[in-house]
Design a protein around this motif. Structure first.
Motif, mmCIF file in Angstrom:
data_model
loop_
_atom_site.group_PDB
_atom_site.id
_atom_site.type_symbol
_atom_site.label_atom_id
_atom_site.label_comp_id
_atom_site.label_asym_id
_atom_site.label_seq_id
_atom_site.Cartn_x
_atom_site.Cartn_y
_atom_site.Cartn_z
ATOM 1 N N VAL A 1 29.462 -20.951 -48.120
ATOM 2 C CA VAL A 1 28.301 -21.097 -48.993
ATOM 3 C C VAL A 1 28.512 -20.259 -50.253
ATOM 4 O O VAL A 1 28.841 -19.069 -50.176
ATOM 5 C CB VAL A 1 26.999 -20.661 -48.301
ATOM 6 C CG1 VAL A 1 25.797 -20.922 -49.215
ATOM 7 C CG2 VAL A 1 26.819 -21.386 -46.972
ATOM 8 N N PHE A 2 28.303 -20.904 -51.396
ATOM 9 C CA PHE A 2 28.325 -20.236 -52.696
ATOM 10 C C PHE A 2 26.873 -20.077 -53.136
ATOM 11 O O PHE A 2 26.158 -21.065 -53.314
ATOM 12 C CB PHE A 2 29.099 -21.103 -53.699
ATOM 13 C CG PHE A 2 29.316 -20.450 -55.047
ATOM 14 C CD1 PHE A 2 28.275 -20.316 -55.952
ATOM 15 C CD2 PHE A 2 30.573 -19.993 -55.408
ATOM 16 C CE1 PHE A 2 28.479 -19.724 -57.189
ATOM 17 C CE2 PHE A 2 30.789 -19.408 -56.644
ATOM 18 C CZ PHE A 2 29.735 -19.272 -57.537
ATOM 19 N N PHE A 3 26.420 -18.825 -53.305
ATOM 20 C CA PHE A 3 25.039 -18.559 -53.702
ATOM 21 C C PHE A 3 24.963 -18.391 -55.219
ATOM 22 O O PHE A 3 25.634 -17.533 -55.796
ATOM 23 C CB PHE A 3 24.504 -17.306 -53.006
ATOM 24 C CG PHE A 3 24.166 -17.532 -51.553
ATOM 25 C CD1 PHE A 3 23.008 -18.213 -51.198
ATOM 26 C CD2 PHE A 3 25.017 -17.085 -50.553
ATOM 27 C CE1 PHE A 3 22.691 -18.426 -49.854
ATOM 28 C CE2 PHE A 3 24.707 -17.296 -49.222
ATOM 29 C CZ PHE A 3 23.549 -17.966 -48.864
ATOM 30 N N HIS A 4 24.136 -19.211 -55.843
ATOM 31 C CA HIS A 4 23.987 -19.192 -57.293
ATOM 32 C C HIS A 4 22.866 -18.241 -57.713
ATOM 33 O O HIS A 4 21.788 -18.238 -57.122
ATOM 34 C CB HIS A 4 23.634 -20.590 -57.816
ATOM 35 C CG HIS A 4 24.806 -21.518 -57.870
ATOM 36 N ND1 HIS A 4 25.720 -21.515 -58.894
ATOM 37 C CD2 HIS A 4 25.220 -22.480 -57.004
ATOM 38 C CE1 HIS A 4 26.643 -22.437 -58.675
ATOM 39 N NE2 HIS A 4 26.359 -23.040 -57.528
ATOM 40 N N SER A 5 23.156 -17.450 -58.731
ATOM 41 C CA SER A 5 22.129 -16.664 -59.413
ATOM 42 C C SER A 5 22.444 -16.745 -60.897
ATOM 43 O O SER A 5 23.418 -17.376 -61.308
ATOM 44 C CB SER A 5 22.145 -15.209 -58.933
ATOM 45 O OG SER A 5 23.231 -14.518 -59.529
ATOM 46 N N ASN A 6 21.624 -16.067 -61.699
ATOM 47 C CA ASN A 6 21.886 -16.053 -63.143
ATOM 48 C C ASN A 6 23.181 -15.336 -63.489
ATOM 49 O O ASN A 6 23.712 -15.494 -64.592
ATOM 50 C CB ASN A 6 20.711 -15.408 -63.887
ATOM 51 C CG ASN A 6 19.452 -16.256 -63.822
ATOM 52 O OD1 ASN A 6 19.541 -17.474 -63.675
ATOM 53 N ND2 ASN A 6 18.293 -15.615 -63.919
ATOM 54 N N SER A 7 23.701 -14.533 -62.545
ATOM 55 C CA SER A 7 24.918 -13.766 -62.806
ATOM 56 C C SER A 7 26.147 -14.353 -62.110
ATOM 57 O O SER A 7 27.216 -13.751 -62.133
ATOM 58 C CB SER A 7 24.725 -12.308 -62.344
ATOM 59 O OG SER A 7 23.648 -11.707 -63.021
ATOM 60 N N SER A 8 25.991 -15.501 -61.470
ATOM 61 C CA SER A 8 27.129 -16.098 -60.768
ATOM 62 C C SER A 8 28.216 -16.524 -61.751
ATOM 63 O O SER A 8 27.943 -16.865 -62.901
ATOM 64 C CB SER A 8 26.675 -17.317 -59.954
ATOM 65 O OG SER A 8 25.876 -16.925 -58.869
ATOM 66 N N VAL A 9 29.447 -16.503 -61.261
ATOM 67 C CA VAL A 9 30.602 -16.954 -62.048
ATOM 68 C C VAL A 9 31.340 -17.988 -61.214
ATOM 69 O O VAL A 9 31.580 -17.782 -60.022
ATOM 70 C CB VAL A 9 31.548 -15.783 -62.378
ATOM 71 C CG1 VAL A 9 32.815 -16.287 -63.055
ATOM 72 C CG2 VAL A 9 30.841 -14.754 -63.249
ATOM 73 N N MET A 10 31.715 -19.110 -61.850
ATOM 74 C CA MET A 10 32.482 -20.139 -61.161
ATOM 75 C C MET A 10 33.522 -20.684 -62.127
ATOM 76 O O MET A 10 33.228 -21.505 -62.992
ATOM 77 C CB MET A 10 31.588 -21.278 -60.646
ATOM 78 C CG MET A 10 32.340 -22.311 -59.810
ATOM 79 S SD MET A 10 31.318 -23.739 -59.336
ATOM 80 C CE MET A 10 30.270 -22.997 -58.094
ATOM 81 N N LEU A 11 34.738 -20.174 -62.010
ATOM 82 C CA LEU A 11 35.835 -20.630 -62.871
ATOM 83 C C LEU A 11 37.010 -21.076 -62.012
ATOM 84 O O LEU A 11 37.468 -20.302 -61.163
ATOM 85 C CB LEU A 11 36.291 -19.501 -63.807
ATOM 86 C CG LEU A 11 35.348 -19.155 -64.947
ATOM 87 C CD1 LEU A 11 35.875 -17.929 -65.694
ATOM 88 C CD2 LEU A 11 35.204 -20.324 -65.911
#
Length: 602
Positions: free
Chosen positions: A102-112
């Motif tokens: 599970v990848f939890f998204h927030s305003n500070s998440s990074v996905m590269l």
């Protein structure tokens, strides 16, 4: 007057009663909050203990949970395609009930890289070193970090982890080729994947017979997928890497085309031998230094007399037997005047086998996974692989390919049983051990009549399994003849090794001069200085490659030249611009980079 006094008394009483109720309510509220806070602290303490059951590393549970809730998951990957991608994650979680990451998204998440739906075409990356296999694809689900409020409390894994799939941990060839070597060199790529990193195996297999070999890669006990359920419904890895380097693999197993060497092999024997030395150190096995370090031959390096050298024969006790093993051992001892010892995967520990093989002059074995142990042989040793009747050695070459890698310095010889009478078949065994009784009678007769297993795809070809699991009576005269011929072609290690495997640098100060002789004739002179590293190397042969291309044309004229100055006149036209490239060549095949292009106008 009395009435007003009585009323006043009642008001005071009511007031006192109200104050008492308020105080009690406040105390109850405070007690409730204290109880709630105590419960939260106890829960955090419990989760911290669970996290630290996984590792002795310290973790502040409250800080970790807050980081996950506020910052979510972060991912940065290297590699352009799913086949060469490795990703680093902060706070990647795994739901053991759903069996999903599970990848939890927030305003500070990074996905590269941010691939969008392309992440599923077909996957983010390969979970193992076996390229583009649809059972080895890795991806994750996505949730907002706010969803954590409604989910089970996470258990945090404080160790740096490398999360992967083992491809086939029951088979020693796969263990080394697909798991150990790729894991070893993947860990070399990242400083924090050190001896204290934790390996996590997600393919779902049990430990398997070779689990101790995986333990050599880290000081921490590896975790299996099944064990993750014991620690909680939601596990979060504070820092993890997913994906394995494929640079060390040299063989493909026939999923798309019949098995054989990879088209683009990137590993050399030097890297394989570095890995082998590292594993031997972990197994507390020592051997003499490699002979080429002192510039000697293999005989000099061993520091042994002929009588001290020995041959190792791999003995199998259940399938693919050498039926006259004792006769074969006696023939080898007489032919080479050497001691012959046997080793057995069924009866000995793997470290004890490695210790014996690491000093052998020759290793003899039927085709099988145990031959991967040849990577522990000393330089200059011979690998002799035996094949049952109807199995073509040229079609099954994982160990020939290994022995032939530049820098492995092993001499490979194969022998095939050509006499059908010298084989014992087992048609009634289970299919995975070569049995064919489950097949239609016509198919059985076709397999029995065949004298050569045709090329095929992996992995359940019944004819291949039937033939490879035969037992073999080795024809000693033909075996010795093949061995004699093969050993005649064995190169001297000192002579076979090139004087250098260092590539040349760029040529320096390339220049061009032009002159027009007539309206139809011109000359182009190109000169350069030797590469900077050349003066420090002992190189047998140095030549230079020059490409000349007329500007605007698609073709070029290549030249191989022995000198650093050359004048070209053939096909050189007046008043024309030419592009010229120059590079150095060592020992016929070690190419340097081209110098910057020269623009020359006649």
């Amino acid at each position: 007057m009395r009435a007003s006094v009585a009323g006043c008394r009642m008001s005071v009483g009511a007031l006192l009663n109200g104050l008492l109720v308020s105080v009690v309510a406040a105390l109850l509220w405070k007690y409730s909050k204290l109880s709630e806070h105590t419960a939260l602290l106890e829960e955090e303490l419990h989760m911290t203990r669970q996290s630290q059951e996984l590792s002795q590393a310290h973790i502040d549970y409250h800080v970790a949970l807050q980081a996950l809730q506020e910052h979510g998951t972060r991912m940065v990957c290297t590699g352009k395609m799913h086949t060469d991608r490795i990703c680093r994650f902060d706070y990647l979680c795994y739901c053991s009930e759903a069996e999903d990451f599970v990848f939890f998204h927030s305003n500070s998440s990074v996905m590269l890289p941010s691939l969008g739906s392309r992440r599923f075409q077909p996957a983010l990356l390969d979970f193992s070193s076996v390229e583009d296999h649809n059972t080895q694809y890795f991806n994750f689900l996505e949730l907002p970090a706010a969803a954590l409020k409604f989910m089970p409390k996470p258990v945090f894994v404080p160790d740096v982890t490398l999360i992967l799939n083992r491809f086939n941990p029951d088979n020693l060839m796969h263990v080394f080729h697909d798991d150990l070597l790729p894991v070893f060199y993947t860990m070399k790529q990242y400083l924090d994947l050190d001896d204290e990193a934790r390996l996590v195996f997600m393919e779902g297999w049990a430990e398997g017979p070779h689990f101790d070999l995986y333990r050599l890669l880290s000081n921490k006990q590896p975790l299996l997928k099944e064990q993750l359920r014991n620690f909680g419904k939601l596990m979060c890895f504070t820092k993890s890497y997913i994906g394995l380097s494929k640079m060390t693999t040299w063989y493909q197993y026939g999923f798309v085309q019949p098995q054989g060497p990879k088209a683009n092999i990137l590993v050399s024997g030097n890297e394989i031998r570095h890995f082998a030395r590292a594993l031997m150190e972990k197994m507390n096995i020592s051997r003499l230094e490699d002979p080429e370090k002192d510039g000697g031959s293999i005989e000099d390096g061993k520091g042994k007399d002929k009588k001290d050298e020995y041959i190792v024969v791999f003995s199998r006790s259940t399938t693919r037997l050498i039926l006259n093993e004792a006769e074969l051992i006696l023939a080898l001892a007489q032919e080479f005047q050497m001691k012959v010892v046997t080793v057995s995967m069924e009866e000995q520990s793997f470290p004890s086998i490695v210790e014996v093989i690491s000093g052998a002059s020759m290793l003899v074995s039927m085709h099988g996974a145990q031959l991967i142990a040849s990577l522990f042989l000393p330089r200059g040793a011979a690998v002799v692989e035996l094949f049952p009747f109807a199995v073509n050695p040229e079609q099954y070459t994982p160990y020939k390919t290994l022995a032939s890698l530049p820098g492995m310095d092993l001499h490979y010889i194969s022998w095939q049983n050509s006499k059908e009478d010298n084989t014992i078949i087992h048609p009634d065994r289970p299919w995975e051990q070569g049995g064919i009784a489950h097949l239609e009678k016509e198919e059985q007769e076709k397999i029995l009549a065949s004298k050569n297993v045709p090329r095929h795809l992996c992995c359940r070809n019944p004819e291949w399994l039937f033939r490879i699991y035969q037992d073999t009576l080795v024809d000693i005269p033909s075996f010795l003849e093949v061995l004699k011929v093969g050993m005649k072609t064995k190169p001297s290690l000192k002579k076979a090794r090139p004087s250098t495997t260092v590539h040349p640098g760029r040529v320096r100060e390339p220049q061009c001069q032009t002159s027009v002789l007539t309206p139809n004739e011109a000359k182009l002179t190109v000169s350069w200085q030797i590469p900077w590293n050349l003066k420090y190397l002992k190189v047998r042969e140095v030549k230079y490659e020059v490409w000349i291309q007329e500007q605007g044309e698609n073709t070029y004229m290549p030249y191989i030249l022995p000198h650093q100055n050359y004048t070209f006149s053939e096909n050189i036209k007046p008043f024309t611009t030419y592009l010229v490239w120059v590079r150095c060549i060592f020992n016929k095949n070690l190419l340097g980079p081209f110098a910057d292009v020269l623009i020359c106008r006649t």
